[in-house]
Design a protein around this motif. Sequence first.
Motif, mmCIF file in Angstrom:
data_model
loop_
_atom_site.group_PDB
_atom_site.id
_atom_site.type_symbol
_atom_site.label_atom_id
_atom_site.label_comp_id
_atom_site.label_asym_id
_atom_site.label_seq_id
_atom_site.Cartn_x
_atom_site.Cartn_y
_atom_site.Cartn_z
ATOM 1 N N ARG A 96 0.850 -1.181 0.083
ATOM 2 C CA ARG A 96 0.123 0.008 0.087
ATOM 3 C C ARG A 96 1.024 1.409 -0.082
ATOM 4 N NH1 ARG A 96 -2.592 -3.184 4.105
ATOM 5 N NH2 ARG A 96 -1.889 -1.742 5.512
ATOM 6 N N PHE A 97 1.945 1.204 0.713
ATOM 7 C CA PHE A 97 2.859 2.327 0.812
ATOM 8 C C PHE A 97 3.347 2.691 -0.636
ATOM 9 C CE2 PHE A 97 7.320 3.496 1.825
ATOM 10 C CZ PHE A 97 7.237 4.846 1.992
ATOM 11 N N LYS A 98 3.779 1.705 -1.156
ATOM 12 C CA LYS A 98 4.598 1.692 -2.458
ATOM 13 C C LYS A 98 3.595 1.960 -3.787
ATOM 14 C CE LYS A 98 8.368 -0.811 -4.745
ATOM 15 N NZ LYS A 98 9.286 -2.038 -4.611
ATOM 16 N N TYR A 99 2.431 1.569 -3.825
ATOM 17 C CA TYR A 99 1.762 1.500 -5.017
ATOM 18 C C TYR A 99 0.451 2.069 -4.712
ATOM 19 C CZ TYR A 99 5.113 -1.998 -6.541
ATOM 20 O OH TYR A 99 6.372 -2.616 -6.984
ATOM 21 N N LYS A 100 -0.141 2.341 -3.392
ATOM 22 C CA LYS A 100 -1.372 2.791 -3.454
ATOM 23 C C LYS A 100 -1.384 3.963 -2.661
ATOM 24 C CE LYS A 100 -3.423 -0.938 -5.214
ATOM 25 N NZ LYS A 100 -4.178 -0.879 -6.457
ATOM 26 N N GLY A 101 -0.333 4.825 -2.700
ATOM 27 C CA GLY A 101 -0.595 6.093 -2.318
ATOM 28 C C GLY A 101 -0.402 6.534 -0.774
ATOM 29 N N ARG A 102 -0.166 5.425 0.139
ATOM 30 C CA ARG A 102 0.090 5.833 1.361
ATOM 31 C C ARG A 102 1.168 6.110 1.875
ATOM 32 N NH1 ARG A 102 -5.241 6.096 2.574
ATOM 33 N NH2 ARG A 102 -6.421 4.370 2.718
ATOM 34 N N CYS A 103 1.503 7.366 1.428
ATOM 35 C CA CYS A 103 2.729 8.127 1.900
ATOM 36 C C CYS A 103 2.728 8.499 3.350
ATOM 37 C CB CYS A 103 2.727 9.607 1.028
ATOM 38 S SG CYS A 103 2.728 9.306 -0.849
ATOM 39 N N GLU A 104 1.679 8.667 3.909
ATOM 40 C CA GLU A 104 1.654 8.818 5.289
ATOM 41 C C GLU A 104 2.394 7.945 6.155
ATOM 42 O OE1 GLU A 104 -2.348 7.187 4.550
ATOM 43 O OE2 GLU A 104 -0.790 8.316 3.621
ATOM 44 N N TYR A 105 2.524 6.798 5.827
ATOM 45 C CA TYR A 105 3.142 5.677 6.412
ATOM 46 C C TYR A 105 4.428 5.902 6.808
ATOM 47 C CZ TYR A 105 -0.737 2.377 5.347
ATOM 48 O OH TYR A 105 -2.035 1.603 5.083
ATOM 49 N N ALA A 106 5.305 6.575 5.846
ATOM 50 C CA ALA A 106 6.737 6.931 5.899
ATOM 51 C C ALA A 106 6.900 7.550 6.896
ATOM 52 C CB ALA A 106 7.240 8.112 4.924
ATOM 53 N N THR A 107 6.254 8.329 7.908
ATOM 54 C CA THR A 107 6.655 8.708 9.163
ATOM 55 C C THR A 107 6.420 7.700 10.274
ATOM 56 O OG1 THR A 107 5.376 11.106 8.666
ATOM 57 C CG2 THR A 107 5.808 10.317 11.110
ATOM 58 N N PHE A 108 5.698 6.772 10.215
ATOM 59 C CA PHE A 108 5.762 5.755 11.021
ATOM 60 C C PHE A 108 6.902 4.842 10.985
ATOM 61 C CE2 PHE A 108 4.379 1.213 11.459
ATOM 62 C CZ PHE A 108 4.284 1.041 12.809
ATOM 63 N N TYR A 109 7.132 4.372 9.612
ATOM 64 C CA TYR A 109 8.127 3.571 9.351
ATOM 65 C C TYR A 109 9.464 4.095 9.708
ATOM 66 C CZ TYR A 109 5.281 1.023 5.881
ATOM 67 O OH TYR A 109 4.218 0.519 5.260
ATOM 68 N N ALA A 110 9.913 5.341 9.722
ATOM 69 C CA ALA A 110 10.898 6.093 10.148
ATOM 70 C C ALA A 110 11.163 6.014 11.536
ATOM 71 C CB ALA A 110 11.135 7.460 9.594
ATOM 72 N N GLN A 111 10.114 6.223 12.221
ATOM 73 C CA GLN A 111 10.048 6.194 13.657
ATOM 74 C C GLN A 111 10.276 5.038 14.220
ATOM 75 O OE1 GLN A 111 9.680 9.024 15.734
ATOM 76 N NE2 GLN A 111 10.303 7.684 17.392
ATOM 77 N N GLU A 112 9.855 3.792 13.650
ATOM 78 C CA GLU A 112 10.165 2.673 13.953
ATOM 79 C C GLU A 112 11.652 2.134 13.981
ATOM 80 O OE1 GLU A 112 7.493 0.607 15.679
ATOM 81 O OE2 GLU A 112 7.369 -0.861 13.888
ATOM 82 N N ILE A 113 12.176 2.585 12.483
ATOM 83 C CA ILE A 113 13.558 2.476 12.392
ATOM 84 C C ILE A 113 14.367 3.213 13.291
ATOM 85 C CG2 ILE A 113 15.599 2.946 10.653
ATOM 86 C CD1 ILE A 113 13.361 2.744 8.529
ATOM 87 N N TYR A 114 14.034 4.189 13.688
ATOM 88 C CA TYR A 114 14.749 5.117 14.656
ATOM 89 C C TYR A 114 14.945 4.457 16.119
ATOM 90 C CZ TYR A 114 16.674 9.257 17.364
ATOM 91 O OH TYR A 114 17.204 10.190 18.040
ATOM 92 N N GLU A 115 13.753 4.044 16.343
ATOM 93 C CA GLU A 115 13.659 3.255 17.964
ATOM 94 C C GLU A 115 14.403 1.896 17.909
ATOM 95 O OE1 GLU A 115 9.415 3.320 18.809
ATOM 96 O OE2 GLU A 115 9.324 5.511 18.900
#
Length: 243
Positions: A96-115
């Motif tokens: 969904r993030f890659k092909y369905k326009g769910r760009c807002e997921y990026a903030t969640f993913y980055a926070q997960e990576i950071y933590e």
Amino acid sequence: MRDYERRWNIKEALLNLAFPRRCPVCDDIVPIGEGEVCTSCRIKPQYITDPVCRKCGKQLLDASQPFCKDCMQRGHIFESGRALYDYQSMRESIYRFKYKGRCEYATFYAQEIYERLGEDIVSMEADSIVPIPIHSSRLRSRGYNQALLVAQQLARLTGIPLYANLVKRVRATVPQKELDIQQRQNNLKKAFHIDSNVVKLNKTILVDDIFTTGSTLDAVALELKRHGVETVYFIALCIGESM
């Protein structure tokens, strides 16, 4: 409850009514008060944890083995890297993030990576973050580069400078998922280009969404090293099992 907390909760509730927050795991609307992810979805992501391959970061079952089977059979241009999720557990979310326009997921993913991978990132001592680029034709059809969205948020959280346009994808290639390892490597020959001299950059972190064989990361790492970068690491959202 303090007065300012009550005001904040009311404000959050109003925002959720106007712009309902969707869970980045299941994509359903998150009930008010449950945060970024549905309570029922918090156990669904399978994180890559030690022991991992010292080269590509794939999950290992045997802690006595330093490398996965793939990395024992072939070398890589990049030095090493880490991934956040097991691919299968977050496959639909990433789609969904890659092909369905769910760009807002990026903030969640980055926070997960950071933590979860913050210590690994600090140990890399990188002076730059570079997203894996996509070809201009794909950018026009999709509207965004998913790796760039995550890289932007990760740069914000870590304070590491982002070089968003340093590497360009100058050749439109067949999707890597349709090819075997040798075909992937051939597919990416002369696919990436750097216009300027980047000799002042010493250690770079590449950011990508999915690590499969590492061929794309290797191709970009090779181009960076040709232009003077000494060490190339990577961070990926998810990674598959060893083949």
